[in-house]
Write a protein that holds these residues in place. Structure first.
Motif, PDB file in Angstrom:
ATOM      1  N   LEU A  96      33.800 -69.941 -32.181  1.00 21.31           N
ATOM      2  CA  LEU A  96      32.406 -70.075 -32.602  1.00 21.31           C
ATOM      3  C   LEU A  96      31.719 -68.722 -32.753  1.00 21.31           C
ATOM      4  CD1 LEU A  96      31.105 -73.266 -30.787  1.00 21.31           C
ATOM      5  CD2 LEU A  96      31.441 -72.901 -33.233  1.00 21.31           C
ATOM      6  N   ALA A  97      32.124 -67.739 -31.954  1.00 19.42           N
ATOM      7  CA  ALA A  97      31.581 -66.388 -32.138  1.00 19.42           C
ATOM      8  C   ALA A  97      31.950 -65.883 -33.528  1.00 19.42           C
ATOM      9  CB  ALA A  97      32.101 -65.445 -31.054  1.00 19.42           C
ATOM     10  N   THR A  98      33.180 -66.125 -33.924  1.00 18.81           N
ATOM     11  CA  THR A  98      33.624 -65.707 -35.261  1.00 18.81           C
ATOM     12  C   THR A  98      32.833 -66.434 -36.333  1.00 18.81           C
ATOM     13  OG1 THR A  98      35.841 -65.268 -34.395  1.00 18.81           O
ATOM     14  CG2 THR A  98      35.625 -65.521 -36.787  1.00 18.81           C
ATOM     15  N   LEU A  99      32.727 -67.748 -36.205  1.00 23.41           N
ATOM     16  CA  LEU A  99      31.982 -68.548 -37.177  1.00 23.41           C
ATOM     17  C   LEU A  99      30.534 -68.067 -37.286  1.00 23.41           C
ATOM     18  CD1 LEU A  99      32.039 -72.326 -37.723  1.00 23.41           C
ATOM     19  CD2 LEU A  99      29.866 -71.261 -37.211  1.00 23.41           C
ATOM     20  N   MET A 100      29.881 -67.850 -36.151  1.00 19.06           N
ATOM     21  CA  MET A 100      28.478 -67.434 -36.177  1.00 19.06           C
ATOM     22  C   MET A 100      28.320 -66.015 -36.719  1.00 19.06           C
ATOM     23  SD  MET A 100      26.643 -69.979 -35.512  1.00 19.06           S
ATOM     24  CE  MET A 100      25.085 -69.093 -35.492  1.00 19.06           C
ATOM     25  N   HIS A 101      29.249 -65.127 -36.416  1.00 18.55           N
ATOM     26  CA  HIS A 101      29.168 -63.771 -36.956  1.00 18.55           C
ATOM     27  C   HIS A 101      29.328 -63.803 -38.479  1.00 18.55           C
ATOM     28  CE1 HIS A 101      28.877 -59.519 -36.714  1.00 18.55           C
ATOM     29  NE2 HIS A 101      30.158 -59.250 -36.915  1.00 18.55           N
ATOM     30  N   GLN A 102      30.247 -64.623 -38.963  1.00 16.43           N
ATOM     31  CA  GLN A 102      30.409 -64.770 -40.402  1.00 16.43           C
ATOM     32  C   GLN A 102      29.129 -65.328 -41.031  1.00 16.43           C
ATOM     33  OE1 GLN A 102      33.963 -67.202 -39.996  1.00 16.43           O
ATOM     34  NE2 GLN A 102      35.222 -65.589 -40.933  1.00 16.43           N
ATOM     35  N   ALA A 103      28.549 -66.335 -40.397  1.00 15.08           N
ATOM     36  CA  ALA A 103      27.333 -66.963 -40.931  1.00 15.08           C
ATOM     37  C   ALA A 103      26.157 -65.987 -40.951  1.00 15.08           C
ATOM     38  CB  ALA A 103      26.987 -68.204 -40.105  1.00 15.08           C
ATOM     39  N   VAL A 104      25.987 -65.249 -39.856  1.00 13.65           N
ATOM     40  CA  VAL A 104      24.852 -64.327 -39.775  1.00 13.65           C
ATOM     41  C   VAL A 104      25.040 -63.157 -40.739  1.00 13.65           C
ATOM     42  CG1 VAL A 104      23.583 -62.750 -38.260  1.00 13.65           C
ATOM     43  CG2 VAL A 104      24.224 -65.026 -37.443  1.00 13.65           C
ATOM     44  N   ARG A 105      26.249 -62.619 -40.815  1.00 15.40           N
ATOM     45  CA  ARG A 105      26.502 -61.516 -41.773  1.00 15.40           C
ATOM     46  C   ARG A 105      26.194 -61.971 -43.199  1.00 15.40           C
ATOM     47  NH1 ARG A 105      30.368 -57.305 -40.342  1.00 15.40           N
ATOM     48  NH2 ARG A 105      29.985 -56.623 -42.467  1.00 15.40           N
ATOM     49  N   SER A 106      26.603 -63.182 -43.552  1.00 15.97           N
ATOM     50  CA  SER A 106      26.322 -63.705 -44.891  1.00 15.97           C
ATOM     51  C   SER A 106      24.840 -63.974 -45.086  1.00 15.97           C
ATOM     52  CB  SER A 106      27.135 -64.981 -45.144  1.00 15.97           C
ATOM     53  OG  SER A 106      28.509 -64.673 -45.232  1.00 15.97           O
ATOM     54  N   LEU A 152      19.127 -62.411 -36.446  1.00 13.56           N
ATOM     55  CA  LEU A 152      18.271 -63.602 -36.525  1.00 13.56           C
ATOM     56  C   LEU A 152      17.029 -63.425 -35.661  1.00 13.56           C
ATOM     57  CD1 LEU A 152      20.944 -66.453 -36.362  1.00 13.56           C
ATOM     58  CD2 LEU A 152      19.853 -65.467 -38.379  1.00 13.56           C
ATOM     59  N   ARG A 153      17.209 -62.916 -34.465  1.00 13.40           N
ATOM     60  CA  ARG A 153      16.091 -62.720 -33.540  1.00 13.40           C
ATOM     61  C   ARG A 153      15.071 -61.725 -34.080  1.00 13.40           C
ATOM     62  NH1 ARG A 153      12.647 -64.736 -29.954  1.00 13.40           N
ATOM     63  NH2 ARG A 153      12.061 -63.248 -28.362  1.00 13.40           N
ATOM     64  N   LEU A 154      15.561 -60.680 -34.776  1.00  8.97           N
ATOM     65  CA  LEU A 154      14.673 -59.640 -35.294  1.00  8.97           C
ATOM     66  C   LEU A 154      14.270 -59.896 -36.750  1.00  8.97           C
ATOM     67  CD1 LEU A 154      16.285 -56.467 -33.675  1.00  8.97           C
ATOM     68  CD2 LEU A 154      14.441 -57.928 -32.811  1.00  8.97           C
ATOM     69  N   ASN A 155      14.483 -61.127 -37.212  1.00 13.03           N
ATOM     70  CA  ASN A 155      14.065 -61.568 -38.549  1.00 13.03           C
ATOM     71  C   ASN A 155      14.672 -60.751 -39.685  1.00 13.03           C
ATOM     72  OD1 ASN A 155      12.396 -63.716 -37.617  1.00 13.03           O
ATOM     73  ND2 ASN A 155      10.878 -62.187 -37.028  1.00 13.03           N
ATOM     74  N   ARG A 156      15.892 -60.291 -39.488  1.00  7.76           N
ATOM     75  CA  ARG A 156      16.618 -59.603 -40.557  1.00  7.76           C
ATOM     76  C   ARG A 156      17.401 -60.591 -41.417  1.00  7.76           C
ATOM     77  NH1 ARG A 156      18.821 -55.196 -36.390  1.00  7.76           N
ATOM     78  NH2 ARG A 156      16.880 -54.067 -36.089  1.00  7.76           N
ATOM     79  N   ALA A 157      17.412 -61.840 -40.962  1.00  6.89           N
ATOM     80  CA  ALA A 157      18.096 -62.912 -41.689  1.00  6.89           C
ATOM     81  C   ALA A 157      17.402 -64.225 -41.351  1.00  6.89           C
ATOM     82  CB  ALA A 157      19.564 -62.968 -41.315  1.00  6.89           C
ATOM     83  N   SER A 158      17.554 -65.189 -42.228  1.00  9.79           N
ATOM     84  CA  SER A 158      16.941 -66.511 -42.063  1.00  9.79           C
ATOM     85  C   SER A 158      17.855 -67.432 -41.258  1.00  9.79           C
ATOM     86  CB  SER A 158      16.692 -67.107 -43.454  1.00  9.79           C
ATOM     87  OG  SER A 158      16.533 -68.495 -43.396  1.00  9.79           O
ATOM     88  N   LYS A 159      17.287 -68.094 -40.254  1.00  8.50           N
ATOM     89  CA  LYS A 159      18.075 -69.062 -39.482  1.00  8.50           C
ATOM     90  C   LYS A 159      18.556 -70.222 -40.359  1.00  8.50           C
ATOM     91  CE  LYS A 159      16.605 -68.409 -34.700  1.00  8.50           C
ATOM     92  NZ  LYS A 159      16.141 -69.130 -33.498  1.00  8.50           N
ATOM     93  N   PRO A 160      17.706 -70.796 -41.238  1.00  9.86           N
ATOM     94  CA  PRO A 160      18.223 -71.875 -42.102  1.00  9.86           C
ATOM     95  C   PRO A 160      19.351 -71.414 -43.026  1.00  9.86           C
ATOM     96  CG  PRO A 160      15.830 -71.960 -42.035  1.00  9.86           C
ATOM     97  CD  PRO A 160      16.247 -70.690 -41.347  1.00  9.86           C
TER      98      PRO A 160
END
Length: 196
Positions: A96-106, A152-160
């Motif tokens: 899940l760390a991998t999945l979330m890192h991929q999602a956040v980077r994208s 995500l926390r620092l609003n550099r990317a959208s959570k949705p």
């Protein structure tokens, strides 16, 4: 159904399913952030939130119980194990760390213009390699989760948008129950298990 209520209180919606006397026969699981930061959280990410490391077990339990005060009838609240859904997913397991890192980077790359399929594939591979290196370096999942959640926390990317990318990556990612945060497993069990 999965309903995103945004930043509006969960219980404005869940009250629809709460009745005095006979209940509407629909189970509702509210997924709620704990909103306590872990002990290793940098100041720029803590904001106005309390740190669970500065609280006793009793204080944390009281805080979590307060997040469930609106439960009634078939409505149950499942509070994140540590902080937020996104952080808790990243801290739950290496897959899940991998999945979330991929999602956040994208999601970061998607902030101004949607990347091409080739760019997304490259970002996914870079993120996968980075998490693998963190794991080989002996970093803890909690430290890695802080780094993953930071944009995500620092609003550099959208959570949705990160959620959209996570759903995309999840299609090709084998996840077992033991990879998931315990509160999500409990929520799914509540929703899907037949009444005893």
């Amino acid at each position: 159904s999965i309903v995103n209520v945004g930043s509006v209180g969960l219980f404005r919606y869940s009250r629809i399913f709460q009745r005095t006397g006979q209940q509407i026969p629909t189970k509702v699981a509210c997924i709620r952030d704990r909103d306590l930061v872990p002990a290793n959280t940098p100041d720029d990410m803590q904001g106005h939130l309390d740190c669970s490391g500065d609280m006793s077990a009793e204080e944390v339990a009281k805080h979590v119980a307060g997040l469930r005060t609106e439960d009634d009838g078939n409505v149950r609240t499942f509070v994140s194990d540590h902080w937020t859904l996104e952080y808790d997913l990243a801290a739950a397991s290496w897959p899940l760390a991998t999945l979330m890192h991929q999602a956040v980077r994208s999601a970061v790359a998607s902030k101004t213009i949607w990347p091409t399929e080739e760019r997304i594939a490259a970002l996914d591979e870079q993120a996968r390699q980075e998490v693998q290196q963190w794991k080989e370096d002996g970093r803890s999942l909690t430290d890695v989760a802080i780094d993953i959640y930071k944009p995500l926390r620092l609003n550099r990317a959208s959570k949705p948008v990160a959620a959209q990318h996570a759903a995309r990556v999840l299609l090709d990612t084998p996840i077992e129950d033991e990879d998931l945060p315990a509160y999500l497993v409990a929520a799914f069990d509540y929703l899907c298990m037949p009444e005893a």
